[in-house]
Design a protein around this motif. Structure first.
Motif, PDB file in Angstrom:
ATOM      1  N   ALA A 243       0.913  -1.307   0.062  1.00 53.04           N
ATOM      2  CA  ALA A 243      -0.005   0.184  -0.032  1.00 53.04           C
ATOM      3  C   ALA A 243       0.850   1.148  -0.039  1.00 53.04           C
ATOM      4  O   ALA A 243       0.678   2.181  -0.787  1.00 53.04           O
ATOM      5  N   VAL A 244       2.027   1.393   0.900  1.00 54.67           N
ATOM      6  CA  VAL A 244       2.858   2.420   0.866  1.00 54.67           C
ATOM      7  C   VAL A 244       3.726   2.621  -0.499  1.00 54.67           C
ATOM      8  O   VAL A 244       3.579   3.655  -0.949  1.00 54.67           O
ATOM      9  N   GLN A 245       4.130   1.497  -1.256  1.00 52.98           N
ATOM     10  CA  GLN A 245       4.538   1.765  -2.377  1.00 52.98           C
ATOM     11  C   GLN A 245       3.524   2.254  -3.547  1.00 52.98           C
ATOM     12  O   GLN A 245       3.854   3.275  -4.262  1.00 52.98           O
ATOM     13  N   GLN A 246       2.528   1.629  -3.424  1.00 49.02           N
ATOM     14  CA  GLN A 246       1.471   2.137  -4.634  1.00 49.02           C
ATOM     15  C   GLN A 246       0.906   3.637  -4.294  1.00 49.02           C
ATOM     16  O   GLN A 246       0.854   4.485  -5.322  1.00 49.02           O
TER      17      GLN A 246
ATOM     18  N   ASP B  72      10.453   4.125 -11.302  1.00 51.82           N
ATOM     19  CA  ASP B  72      10.965   2.868 -11.358  1.00 51.82           C
ATOM     20  C   ASP B  72      10.341   1.850 -10.415  1.00 51.82           C
ATOM     21  O   ASP B  72      11.106   0.486 -10.283  1.00 51.82           O
ATOM     22  N   LEU B  73       9.694   2.327  -9.346  1.00 52.78           N
ATOM     23  CA  LEU B  73       8.951   1.481  -8.282  1.00 52.78           C
ATOM     24  C   LEU B  73       7.821   0.379  -9.026  1.00 52.78           C
ATOM     25  O   LEU B  73       7.199   1.028  -9.656  1.00 52.78           O
ATOM     26  N   ASN B  74       8.080  -0.706  -8.609  1.00 48.93           N
ATOM     27  CA  ASN B  74       6.895  -1.716  -9.129  1.00 48.93           C
ATOM     28  C   ASN B  74       6.407  -2.449  -7.868  1.00 48.93           C
ATOM     29  O   ASN B  74       6.607  -3.566  -7.541  1.00 48.93           O
ATOM     30  N   PRO B  75       5.238  -1.947  -7.141  1.00 56.92           N
ATOM     31  CA  PRO B  75       4.692  -2.784  -6.084  1.00 56.92           C
ATOM     32  C   PRO B  75       4.236  -4.040  -6.539  1.00 56.92           C
ATOM     33  O   PRO B  75       4.319  -4.804  -5.430  1.00 56.92           O
ATOM     34  N   ASP B  76       3.696  -4.099  -7.702  1.00 58.87           N
ATOM     35  CA  ASP B  76       3.410  -5.769  -7.983  1.00 58.87           C
ATOM     36  C   ASP B  76       4.573  -6.550  -7.783  1.00 58.87           C
ATOM     37  O   ASP B  76       4.281  -7.663  -7.440  1.00 58.87           O
ATOM     38  N   ALA B  77       5.512  -6.088  -8.402  1.00 62.97           N
ATOM     39  CA  ALA B  77       6.940  -6.839  -8.300  1.00 62.97           C
ATOM     40  C   ALA B  77       7.380  -7.097  -6.924  1.00 62.97           C
ATOM     41  O   ALA B  77       7.798  -8.242  -6.477  1.00 62.97           O
TER      42      ALA B  77
END
Length: 382
Positions: free
Chosen positions: A335-338, A350-355
């Motif tokens: 959640a924080v990344q998204q 470049d951040l991929n929360p799904d990955a």
């Protein structure tokens, strides 16, 4: 011959003494732990029979015991089946015996069926922190203590950033999975730092954010979060949660006029597949394997709410939907990344929360990762 018999008898005598001792090394022993409520509780560990006072506690049990998370669970509350049917289906496919696991309805205030608990003879009962008052009023803890059934309070919901890691360590200790618990904690630290370190360096301007809690579960507007839980996630992700300025506790409600007056630049709706509770409701069926076209379609409805008339988020179409269960699980790093990607796309391109979440599944969970936990209207045409 007599000497041989005597020697044989001596060997048998040693084995008779040694075998129980050897087995004892593999059996339970009493340990005293401190739960999230600050209670010291003595438990025979490692626990072999756990009763889950909330079914969603399986999220952590499975992370700690990937090989067979159900091997220790003797009964559970049925909320996972109803509140997160897609995840339940995944676990049912991986572990068909889940269909036969005794389930009880429980109550919203956290009270458990004491008769059912006694029948299952658990080594420990896990209850969420918010159930403490109700169980104290009903004297459930004392009744179970008389039967040598200990209770531990855990918490992912009220103060997740404070209590999730102690909860992970607590269950790691009673399950004999302490090293595994530290691996999970290290993963969470690294995942969160990929956001918080960037925010600390860049110090970006924080957009105003309104979180609509349990969107589509009820017609009421505008349920939200105060400074904790998703309210805290927003702050970590570089936003400003407007509920933190108004609500004195973790959960609360603003009126539409308050939302319009603050003019949020982003609206984040927490939602999930709640067909079991609100058939045909406006909820967004987020979760593993969710259809992106359907979640996008249902998110559109929220832009029409009176509370969002002419606000900045409506004009820019900065409406986002995210899986509600991040409020009550050890997965809040996703959640924080998204949220960070939505609020500051240029900083987190470049951040991929799904990955990140897929890697967590690969390392810690017995089910495969299926995307579908978030949806956004940002960048889409009117």
């Amino acid at each position: 011959m007599r000497r041989i018999r005597a020697a044989f008898t001596a060997v048998i005598a040693v084995l008779v003494l040694w075998v129980p001792m050897a087995l004892a090394d593999e059996s339970q022993a009493p340990i005293t732990v401190t739960d999230i409520a600050g209670r010291e509780v003595t438990i025979n560990a490692p626990v072999k029979r756990i009763l889950l006072g909330e079914g969603r506690q399986l999220y952590l049990i499975a992370s700690l015991d990937k090989e067979d998370p159900l091997s220790r669970v003797v009964a559970w509350r049925n909320d996972l089946i109803e509140a997160d049917p897609a995840t339940y289906t995944q676990y049912l496919q991986a572990f068909p015996k889940l269909a036969k696991l005794p389930a009880f309805p429980g109550q919203e205030n956290g009270l458990i069926e004491i008769e059912s608990t006694i029948v299952h003879k658990p080594d420990v009962v896990l209850l969420n922190l918010e159930a403490m008052r109700a169980n104290e009023d009903a004297n459930y803890i004392e009744k179970l203590a008389e039967l040598k059934i200990p209770v531990l309070y855990i918490d992912f919901r009220h103060y997740p950033l404070k209590n999730t890691e102690p909860t992970i360590r607590l269950l790691g200790k009673i399950m004999g999975r302490e090293a595994r618990a530290e691996e999970i904690i290290a993963f969470r630290h690294a995942a969160m730092a990929r956001v918080t370190d960037v925010i600390a360096r860049a110090k970006p301007e924080r957009p105003r954010v309104f979180i609509e809690r349990i969107g589509g579960y009820a017609d009421d507007c505008c349920l939200s979060f105060g400074a904790e839980n998703f309210g805290k996630y927003v702050e970590l992700a570089g936003g400003h949660n407007i509920g933190s300025d108004v609500l004195p506790s973790t959960f609360g409600q603003l009126n539409p006029e308050q939302v319009i007056a603050v003019n949020p630049e982003h609206v984040v709706v927490t939602s999930a597949d709640w067909e079991a509770y609100v058939p045909g409701g406006h909820w967004i069926p987020l979760g593993p394997g969710a259809d992106p076209k359907e979640t996008h379609r249902k998110l559109e409805w929220f832009t029409t709410r009176d509370a969002y008339t002419d606000i900045a988020a409506q004009k820019a179409r900065n409406f986002h939907g995210i899986w509600h269960q991040f409020y009550n699980s050890p997965y809040e790093f996703f959640a924080v990344q998204q949220l960070a990607k939505w609020f500051h796309p240029e900083l987190f391109a470049d951040l991929n929360p799904d990955a990140t979440f897929a890697e967590y599944h690969r390392r810690f969970l017995p089910i495969p990762y299926r995307p579908g936990y978030a949806v956004s209207l940002s960048g889409s045409a009117d």
